[in-house]
Scaffold this motif. Structure first.
Motif, PDB file in Angstrom:
ATOM      1  N   UNK A  36       1.765  -4.111   6.128  1.00  0.00           N
ATOM      2  CA  UNK A  36       1.044  -4.776   7.214  1.00  0.00           C
ATOM      3  C   UNK A  36       1.766  -4.739   8.554  1.00  0.00           C
ATOM      4  N   UNK A  37       3.102  -4.814   8.521  1.00  0.00           N
ATOM      5  CA  UNK A  37       3.831  -5.043   9.761  1.00  0.00           C
ATOM      6  C   UNK A  37       4.700  -3.884  10.234  1.00  0.00           C
ATOM      7  N   UNK A  38       4.661  -2.768   9.536  1.00  0.00           N
ATOM      8  CA  UNK A  38       5.417  -1.603   9.992  1.00  0.00           C
ATOM      9  C   UNK A  38       4.510  -0.379   9.950  1.00  0.00           C
ATOM     10  N   UNK A  39       4.987   0.685  10.480  1.00  0.00           N
ATOM     11  CA  UNK A  39       4.241   1.943  10.435  1.00  0.00           C
ATOM     12  C   UNK A  39       4.694   2.837   9.293  1.00  0.00           C
ATOM     13  N   UNK A  40       5.454   2.273   8.353  1.00  0.00           N
ATOM     14  CA  UNK A  40       5.976   3.073   7.246  1.00  0.00           C
ATOM     15  C   UNK A  40       4.823   3.523   6.357  1.00  0.00           C
ATOM     16  N   UNK A  41       4.862   4.784   5.991  1.00  0.00           N
ATOM     17  CA  UNK A  41       3.816   5.370   5.153  1.00  0.00           C
ATOM     18  C   UNK A  41       3.746   4.680   3.797  1.00  0.00           C
ATOM     19  N   UNK A  42       2.544   4.554   3.277  1.00  0.00           N
ATOM     20  CA  UNK A  42       2.333   3.977   1.947  1.00  0.00           C
ATOM     21  C   UNK A  42       3.086   4.774   0.893  1.00  0.00           C
ATOM     22  N   UNK A  43       3.202   6.065   1.102  1.00  0.00           N
ATOM     23  CA  UNK A  43       3.936   6.905   0.149  1.00  0.00           C
ATOM     24  C   UNK A  43       5.361   6.390   0.008  1.00  0.00           C
ATOM     25  N   UNK A  44       6.013   6.072   1.145  1.00  0.00           N
ATOM     26  CA  UNK A  44       7.387   5.574   1.095  1.00  0.00           C
ATOM     27  C   UNK A  44       7.458   4.186   0.469  1.00  0.00           C
ATOM     28  N   UNK A  45       6.427   3.388   0.690  1.00  0.00           N
ATOM     29  CA  UNK A  45       6.384   2.059   0.070  1.00  0.00           C
ATOM     30  C   UNK A  45       6.320   2.209  -1.451  1.00  0.00           C
ATOM     31  N   UNK A 101       7.391 -10.107 -13.985  1.00  0.00           N
ATOM     32  CA  UNK A 101       7.664 -11.499 -13.622  1.00  0.00           C
ATOM     33  C   UNK A 101       7.947 -11.677 -12.146  1.00  0.00           C
ATOM     34  N   UNK A 102       8.910 -12.533 -11.844  1.00  0.00           N
ATOM     35  CA  UNK A 102       9.239 -12.871 -10.456  1.00  0.00           C
ATOM     36  C   UNK A 102       9.608 -11.633  -9.647  1.00  0.00           C
ATOM     37  N   UNK A 103      10.305 -10.686 -10.281  1.00  0.00           N
ATOM     38  CA  UNK A 103      10.677  -9.456  -9.583  1.00  0.00           C
ATOM     39  C   UNK A 103       9.435  -8.739  -9.048  1.00  0.00           C
ATOM     40  N   UNK A 104       8.383  -8.664  -9.864  1.00  0.00           N
ATOM     41  CA  UNK A 104       7.145  -7.989  -9.446  1.00  0.00           C
ATOM     42  C   UNK A 104       6.523  -8.676  -8.238  1.00  0.00           C
ATOM     43  N   UNK A 105       6.554 -10.009  -8.219  1.00  0.00           N
ATOM     44  CA  UNK A 105       5.991 -10.746  -7.082  1.00  0.00           C
ATOM     45  C   UNK A 105       6.800 -10.487  -5.809  1.00  0.00           C
ATOM     46  N   UNK A 106       8.110 -10.406  -5.944  1.00  0.00           N
ATOM     47  CA  UNK A 106       8.969 -10.131  -4.786  1.00  0.00           C
ATOM     48  C   UNK A 106       8.682  -8.733  -4.232  1.00  0.00           C
ATOM     49  N   UNK A 107       8.591  -7.735  -5.123  1.00  0.00           N
ATOM     50  CA  UNK A 107       8.289  -6.367  -4.688  1.00  0.00           C
ATOM     51  C   UNK A 107       6.907  -6.319  -4.042  1.00  0.00           C
ATOM     52  N   UNK A 108       5.938  -7.016  -4.638  1.00  0.00           N
ATOM     53  CA  UNK A 108       4.577  -7.058  -4.083  1.00  0.00           C
ATOM     54  C   UNK A 108       4.585  -7.644  -2.675  1.00  0.00           C
ATOM     55  N   UNK A 109       5.254  -8.773  -2.501  1.00  0.00           N
ATOM     56  CA  UNK A 109       5.315  -9.417  -1.180  1.00  0.00           C
ATOM     57  C   UNK A 109       6.007  -8.517  -0.164  1.00  0.00           C
ATOM     58  N   UNK A 110       7.097  -7.889  -0.579  1.00  0.00           N
ATOM     59  CA  UNK A 110       7.818  -6.988   0.327  1.00  0.00           C
ATOM     60  C   UNK A 110       6.953  -5.780   0.687  1.00  0.00           C
ATOM     61  N   UNK A 111       6.283  -5.205  -0.301  1.00  0.00           N
ATOM     62  CA  UNK A 111       5.426  -4.039  -0.045  1.00  0.00           C
ATOM     63  C   UNK A 111       4.272  -4.415   0.885  1.00  0.00           C
ATOM     64  N   UNK A 112       3.695  -5.597   0.684  1.00  0.00           N
ATOM     65  CA  UNK A 112       2.615  -6.060   1.548  1.00  0.00           C
ATOM     66  C   UNK A 112       3.115  -6.235   2.981  1.00  0.00           C
ATOM     67  N   UNK A 113       4.270  -6.854   3.131  1.00  0.00           N
ATOM     68  CA  UNK A 113       4.836  -7.064   4.467  1.00  0.00           C
ATOM     69  C   UNK A 113       5.123  -5.734   5.159  1.00  0.00           C
ATOM     70  N   UNK A 114       5.729  -4.807   4.437  1.00  0.00           N
ATOM     71  CA  UNK A 114       6.038  -3.496   5.020  1.00  0.00           C
ATOM     72  C   UNK A 114       4.745  -2.781   5.412  1.00  0.00           C
TER      73      UNK A 114
END
Length: 184
Positions: A154-163, A139-152
């Motif tokens: 796109x806008x940081x150098x954090x490895x996808x593994x850590x995401x 539900x809403x939690x999944x959308x929040x995690x998705x948006x946060x993961x997308x932002x991280x």
């Protein structure tokens, strides 16, 4: 079961000739064939296998093929799936490498690649849209995690593994809070 292993080898061998777009076109094809047509697995299963396959070292498409094959027929089926998916690109890369100069300078090859590159984003988008139900089961939690993961991503150098690891931890924490909240 050798029959399952052979069937999966031939399936992945056949679709391996058309793996453009970093493997997501294969995921889309697997979803169409094994979820929609044959009903062998659920969208959630393909999504989980894709998530795990992307999180592990190596080629995502080989990881997913192995996970799928293993789930269908054990170790031999998993290895057969990997062999099937990797054989076509190895053959094609060998041919292209031997004829690299001729390919590089061929105007028709260059034009064909323009068309192939243009076809890849809609294939990936189609696969993502089909998998969204399973991806947003929380539900809403999944959308929040998705948006946060997308932002991280796109806008940081954090490895996808850590995401992925961070998203998994959030999922565990959310489920635990939800479970405990439901027991009172």
């Amino acid at each position: 079961d050798p029959k399952v292993a052979l069937r999966l080898f031939l399936y992945f061998f056949r679709i391996g000739w058309f793996t453009f777009g970093g493997g997501f076109s294969i995921i889309a094809q697997m979803q169409k064939d094994f979820v929609d047509k044959k009903k062998l697995v659920t969208e959630e299963t393909i999504l989980d296998q894709t998530s795990i396959g992307r999180s592990l070292p190596g080629l995502m498409v080989a990881n997913v093929a192995y996970l799928f094959g293993f789930s269908q027929g054990g170790l031999i089926a998993g290895l057969a799936s990997v062999a099937g998916i990797l054989t076509p690109p190895i053959v094609l890369l060998s041919l292209v490498t031997m004829c690299y100069t001729a390919f590089r300078e061929n105007i028709y090859v260059a034009r064909a690649l323009v068309g192939v590159r243009a076809a890849v984003p809609p294939i990936i988008a189609g696969a993502a849209l089909k998998l969204r139900k399973g991806a947003f089961a929380g539900g809403a939690f999944s959308y929040i995690v998705c948006a946060a993961a997308l932002a991280v991503t796109l806008f940081t150098g954090i490895s996808i593994v850590w995401v992925v690891i961070g998203s998994a931890i959030l999922g565990i924490a959310f489920s635990e809070v939800k479970r405990r909240g439901g027991t009172h």
